[in-house]
Write a protein that holds these residues in place. Structure first.
Motif, short mmCIF file in Angstrom:
data_model
loop_
_atom_site.label_atom_id
_atom_site.label_comp_id
_atom_site.label_asym_id
_atom_site.label_seq_id
_atom_site.Cartn_x
_atom_site.Cartn_y
_atom_site.Cartn_z
N GLU A 40 0.84 -1.20 0.00
CA GLU A 40 0.00 0.00 0.00
C GLU A 40 0.87 1.24 0.00
N ILE A 41 0.65 2.16 -0.88
CA ILE A 41 1.44 3.40 -1.01
C ILE A 41 0.70 4.52 -0.31
N THR A 42 1.45 5.14 0.68
CA THR A 42 0.86 6.25 1.43
C THR A 42 1.35 7.58 0.86
N ASP A 43 0.82 8.67 1.47
CA ASP A 43 1.24 10.01 1.02
C ASP A 43 2.71 10.26 1.38
N GLU A 44 3.14 9.74 2.54
CA GLU A 44 4.55 9.91 2.93
C GLU A 44 5.47 9.23 1.94
N ASP A 45 5.04 8.01 1.48
CA ASP A 45 5.86 7.31 0.49
C ASP A 45 5.93 8.10 -0.80
N MET A 46 4.85 8.74 -1.14
CA MET A 46 4.84 9.55 -2.36
C MET A 46 5.79 10.74 -2.22
N GLU A 47 5.78 11.41 -1.03
CA GLU A 47 6.67 12.54 -0.82
C GLU A 47 8.13 12.10 -0.84
N ARG A 48 8.40 10.94 -0.20
CA ARG A 48 9.75 10.41 -0.18
C ARG A 48 10.23 10.10 -1.60
N SER A 49 9.34 9.52 -2.38
CA SER A 49 9.69 9.18 -3.76
C SER A 49 9.97 10.45 -4.57
N LYS A 50 9.17 11.49 -4.30
CA LYS A 50 9.40 12.75 -5.02
C LYS A 50 10.77 13.33 -4.68
N LYS A 51 11.12 13.26 -3.36
CA LYS A 51 12.43 13.77 -2.97
C LYS A 51 13.55 12.98 -3.62
N GLN A 52 13.39 11.66 -3.65
CA GLN A 52 14.40 10.83 -4.30
C GLN A 52 14.53 11.17 -5.77
N VAL A 53 13.40 11.42 -6.37
CA VAL A 53 13.43 11.81 -7.79
C VAL A 53 14.17 13.13 -7.97
N GLN A 54 13.91 14.08 -7.02
CA GLN A 54 14.60 15.37 -7.10
C GLN A 54 16.11 15.21 -6.90
#
Length: 368
Positions: free
Chosen positions: A51-65
């Motif tokens: 299950e993907i949460t909002d925190e995982d999404m933010e973490r993924s965005k940071k990793q992408v950045q």
């Protein structure tokens, strides 16, 4: 003309329509079955995925950045490498190796250096104590100095001392060319002339008459020579000559006889021997050389006053009250005390002048 009516006897299209209807129906059924299979597959995939949460999404965005930033940095480095390659800047591998070896050696030296932190702390503490002590001492001295200055400011000027004497400071300069010195002694409050060559000749005569010395250079029994001059009254009416060994070599000790010489009071009279001698001295051929003991500065100052009036130049040297007036034997006689062995580094010393340790020597031919 009238249109001809289509004949009803042509082929029928019902069978074609039935076929097409069957095909469409089959397609509809297949589509429905496919949709149902896809839905089930999607459900099964969702069940296997976390299950993907909002925190995982933010973490993924940071990793992408961050990955984007690293990609940009790599692009910049790649561009730098390309520019260096285009400019043909080649790295010298040998120099890099030498630099690496040098850095390794320095690193090894740093590792070998052992610093005792506790000892350093102890030394720093001891120095801090000393610094604080000195600061307190300085403050105390400054306070005392301020108090003394305050007292001096309040103390009235007593004016000149009634018995004060004005003394001109010496101005050393060379004696006249080829000028000879006339020796004077200021001792026991008196000024007395001394003819050193004459007294040396009298001493050599007494030694020759004693027959203790048979050659110009030899070792002699200095104790016998000392007794010889103690028992005989060697000298003239102004000076008594004695002998004393110093450093394995005999020297003459010159002692003024009792009452000989001019006192400071007698120097004020024209009949003083010193003033009569001044009248016979040619200032262009002679200058005065005073040896002044600490008990005879008054007599010396009076004598210098008359020498200045006469225009005769003079020089002086100061001696302590306990100093002896010592000169060499002179002449060609070279004697050493029996049993004395000179140092190896000084095989044969030439008649040294040995003034007492307390004598303040001035240049030999300087006058003031």
């Amino acid at each position: 003309m009238k249109r001809k009516r289509r004949s009803s006897s042509g082929a029928s299209l019902d069978s074609l329509l039935d076929t097409m209807t069957n095909v469409v129906g089959i397609l509809v059924i297949m589509l429905t079955v496919t949709q149902l299979g896809v839905g089930e597959a999607v459900d099964r995939i969702k069940e296997t995925l976390p299950e993907i949460t909002d925190e995982d999404m933010e973490r993924s965005k940071k990793q992408v950045q961050e990955l984007d930033s690293l990609l940009d940095l790599e692009k910049e480095q790649l561009q730098t490498v390309k520019e260096l390659t285009q400019q043909k800047k080649v790295v010298n591998i040998d120099e890099q190796k030498k630099m690496a070896e040098k850095l390794q050696k320095e690193l090894q030296k740093l590792k070998e250096i052992q610093i005792n932190i506790e000892a350093l702390k102890k030394q720093i503490a001891e120095r801090d104590v000393k610094v604080k002590t000195l600061e307190k001492t300085i403050v105390t001295k400054e306070t005392e100095l301020a108090e003394i200055k305050a007292k001096l400011a309040k103390t009235p000027d007593p004016g000149p001392t009634p018995n004060a004497k004005i003394v001109n400071l010496p101005n050393p300069r060379d004696a006249p060319k080829e000028a000879k010195a006339v020796e004077y002694i200021c001792r026991n409050g008196r000024v007395l002339r001394v003819d050193i060559p004459l007294l040396q000749a009298l001493a050599l005569k007494a030694i020759a008459q004693s027959r203790l010395v048979t050659a110009q250079e030899q070792a002699v029994d200095c104790d016998k020579l000392v007794k010889l001059f103690e028992n005989r009254n060697v000298g003239n009416r102004d000076w008594r000559i004695k002998l004393k060994p110093a450093g394995g070599v005999p020297y003459l000790i010159l002692e003024p006889r009792e009452g000989r010489g001019d006192t400071s009071e007698r120097l004020r009279k024209s009949s003083a021997l010193f003033r009569q001698d001044l009248q016979r001295i040619n200032p262009r051929l002679f200058y005065l050389n005073f040896r002044v003991w600490s008990d005879s500065y008054d007599s010396y100052l009076v004598a210098r006053e008359y020498a200045d009036q006469r225009g005769v130049l003079a020089g002086w040297s100061a001696l302590d009250s306990n100093s002896e007036f010592r000169v060499s034997l002179g002449g060609n006689l070279k004697l050493t005390c029996s049993g004395y062995v000179p140092p190896p580094a000084q095989p044969k010393a030439a008649e040294p002048d040995l003034p007492p340790p307390t004598e303040r020597k001035l240049p030999g031919t300087k006058i003031d």
